[in-house]
Design a protein around this motif. Sequence first.
Motif, mmCIF file in Angstrom:
data_model
loop_
_atom_site.group_PDB
_atom_site.id
_atom_site.type_symbol
_atom_site.label_atom_id
_atom_site.label_comp_id
_atom_site.label_asym_id
_atom_site.label_seq_id
_atom_site.Cartn_x
_atom_site.Cartn_y
_atom_site.Cartn_z
ATOM 1 N N ALA A 1 0.839 -1.202 0.106
ATOM 2 C CA ALA A 1 -0.022 0.147 -0.057
ATOM 3 C C ALA A 1 0.769 1.271 0.114
ATOM 4 C CB ALA A 1 -0.878 0.012 1.196
ATOM 5 N N ASN A 2 2.120 1.164 0.673
ATOM 6 C CA ASN A 2 2.951 2.492 0.797
ATOM 7 C C ASN A 2 3.365 2.896 -0.734
ATOM 8 O OD1 ASN A 2 4.505 1.105 3.627
ATOM 9 N ND2 ASN A 2 2.748 2.812 3.661
ATOM 10 N N THR A 3 3.940 1.738 -1.480
ATOM 11 C CA THR A 3 4.476 1.984 -2.941
ATOM 12 C C THR A 3 3.282 2.083 -3.630
ATOM 13 O OG1 THR A 3 4.236 -0.401 -3.178
ATOM 14 C CG2 THR A 3 6.338 0.453 -2.324
ATOM 15 N N ALA A 4 1.959 1.759 -3.521
ATOM 16 C CA ALA A 4 0.918 2.151 -4.558
ATOM 17 C C ALA A 4 0.230 3.490 -4.018
ATOM 18 C CB ALA A 4 -0.035 1.092 -4.374
ATOM 19 N N GLY A 5 0.680 4.057 -3.198
ATOM 20 C CA GLY A 5 0.139 5.453 -2.673
ATOM 21 C C GLY A 5 -1.259 5.421 -2.406
ATOM 22 N N VAL A 6 -1.652 4.427 -1.688
ATOM 23 C CA VAL A 6 -2.951 3.886 -0.997
ATOM 24 C C VAL A 6 -2.952 4.018 0.313
ATOM 25 C CG1 VAL A 6 -4.978 2.194 -0.854
ATOM 26 C CG2 VAL A 6 -3.687 2.649 -3.032
ATOM 27 N N LEU A 7 -4.071 4.808 1.272
ATOM 28 C CA LEU A 7 -4.143 4.871 2.582
ATOM 29 C C LEU A 7 -4.788 3.614 2.953
ATOM 30 C CD1 LEU A 7 -3.836 6.896 4.891
ATOM 31 C CD2 LEU A 7 -6.376 7.367 4.513
ATOM 32 N N ALA A 8 -3.891 2.655 3.533
ATOM 33 C CA ALA A 8 -4.454 1.273 4.009
ATOM 34 C C ALA A 8 -5.420 1.295 5.204
ATOM 35 C CB ALA A 8 -3.074 0.440 4.155
ATOM 36 N N GLY A 9 -4.930 2.140 5.946
ATOM 37 C CA GLY A 9 -5.820 2.050 7.321
ATOM 38 C C GLY A 9 -6.056 0.606 7.782
ATOM 39 N N TRP A 10 -7.155 0.307 8.268
ATOM 40 C CA TRP A 10 -7.493 -0.993 8.624
ATOM 41 C C TRP A 10 -7.810 -2.002 7.583
ATOM 42 C CZ3 TRP A 10 -7.930 -2.725 14.025
ATOM 43 C CH2 TRP A 10 -7.288 -1.881 14.945
ATOM 44 N N THR A 11 -7.551 -1.794 6.393
ATOM 45 C CA THR A 11 -7.761 -2.846 5.258
ATOM 46 C C THR A 11 -7.073 -4.228 5.656
ATOM 47 O OG1 THR A 11 -7.780 -1.061 3.736
ATOM 48 C CG2 THR A 11 -7.542 -3.178 2.687
ATOM 49 N N PRO A 12 -7.810 -5.199 5.476
ATOM 50 C CA PRO A 12 -7.087 -6.504 6.161
ATOM 51 C C PRO A 12 -6.359 -7.073 4.832
ATOM 52 C CG PRO A 12 -9.342 -7.067 5.355
ATOM 53 C CD PRO A 12 -9.143 -5.369 5.586
ATOM 54 N N GLY A 13 -5.349 -7.835 5.213
ATOM 55 C CA GLY A 13 -4.434 -8.254 3.898
ATOM 56 C C GLY A 13 -3.296 -7.582 3.447
ATOM 57 N N VAL A 14 -3.081 -6.323 4.018
ATOM 58 C CA VAL A 14 -1.814 -5.452 3.586
ATOM 59 C C VAL A 14 -0.692 -5.991 4.072
ATOM 60 C CG1 VAL A 14 -0.876 -3.357 3.559
ATOM 61 C CG2 VAL A 14 -3.586 -3.361 3.379
ATOM 62 N N GLN A 15 0.146 -6.586 3.447
ATOM 63 C CA GLN A 15 1.346 -7.272 3.518
ATOM 64 C C GLN A 15 3.004 -6.427 3.454
ATOM 65 O OE1 GLN A 15 1.471 -10.605 4.760
ATOM 66 N NE2 GLN A 15 -0.937 -10.378 4.704
ATOM 67 N N LEU A 16 3.525 -6.869 3.983
ATOM 68 C CA LEU A 16 5.121 -6.191 3.729
ATOM 69 C C LEU A 16 5.627 -6.358 2.329
ATOM 70 C CD1 LEU A 16 7.084 -6.868 6.953
ATOM 71 C CD2 LEU A 16 5.668 -4.746 6.612
ATOM 72 N N ASP A 17 5.823 -5.730 1.551
ATOM 73 C CA ASP A 17 6.736 -5.680 0.249
ATOM 74 C C ASP A 17 8.093 -6.295 0.544
ATOM 75 O OD1 ASP A 17 8.130 -3.641 0.513
ATOM 76 O OD2 ASP A 17 7.158 -2.526 -1.146
ATOM 77 N N GLU A 18 8.678 -6.840 -0.596
ATOM 78 C CA GLU A 18 10.171 -7.161 -0.644
ATOM 79 C C GLU A 18 10.949 -6.476 0.251
ATOM 80 O OE1 GLU A 18 13.416 -9.178 -3.613
ATOM 81 O OE2 GLU A 18 11.555 -8.592 -4.243
ATOM 82 N N ALA A 19 11.078 -4.981 -0.128
ATOM 83 C CA ALA A 19 11.785 -4.264 0.575
ATOM 84 C C ALA A 19 11.529 -4.136 1.966
ATOM 85 C CB ALA A 19 11.758 -2.841 -0.120
#
Length: 233
Positions: A14-32
């Motif tokens: 979500a950070n790299t996509a420029g999206v405000l994740a909030g409490w959205t389930p399933g947001v994972q760490l990317d490779e970095a």
Amino acid sequence: MTTVILLRHGRTTANTAGVLAGWTPGVQLDEAGQAQVQAVAQRLAGVPLAAVVSSPLERCRQTAGAVVADRDLELQTDDRLGEARYGDWTGRPIKELAKEPLWKVVQQHPSAAVFPGPEGEGLAQTQARAVAAVREWNVKLGPDAVWLACSHGDVIKAVLADAFGMHLDAFQRIVVDPASISVVTYTDTRPFVARVNDTGGDVAALIPPKKKRGRRRPSSDAVVGGGAGSGAA
């Protein structure tokens, strides 16, 4: 004195996509982000931790899980360390949100910002619950404990603002990068902010000194003139 290490989760999709994740389930760490959390876990490996407490969201549990992986500790969660509840803003692109009238309030007068929708909360509420969580864990773990709280950027900034004695309206001046650590020591009368947004410094100063008989309890007083630093003999 109780010391809390505030660890922000590693970089996410979500950070790299420029999206405000909030409490959205399933947001994972990317490779970095995965590499970041392995690095910070290695940095902190020599620091004895009384507890590791995480936001319940996956990205924080992944991050905190790396810290406890080789320790005889159980990862604990506390909803009060969870991300700000952005309500109807959740899942939307940051570039769209920046055009909303509320965006200027969040930037310039965040204590008055309340996110829209039935699930939204005010940033002042976010700060109140997070600070309450930190202080309650301090009491639970005791005055000699060093412990780690894994949370989110805005939440950590809000806790730091409280520790600095800053009004919440100034908290946007604080920067907290992914996988950074910030450190606050709480005494009987005041907190001391020891580190902010540290992404690579030596952490030996976080290891408590060995107890000696007759050793005086650390003072709540600030050192006049700044002192000699934590590395002084």
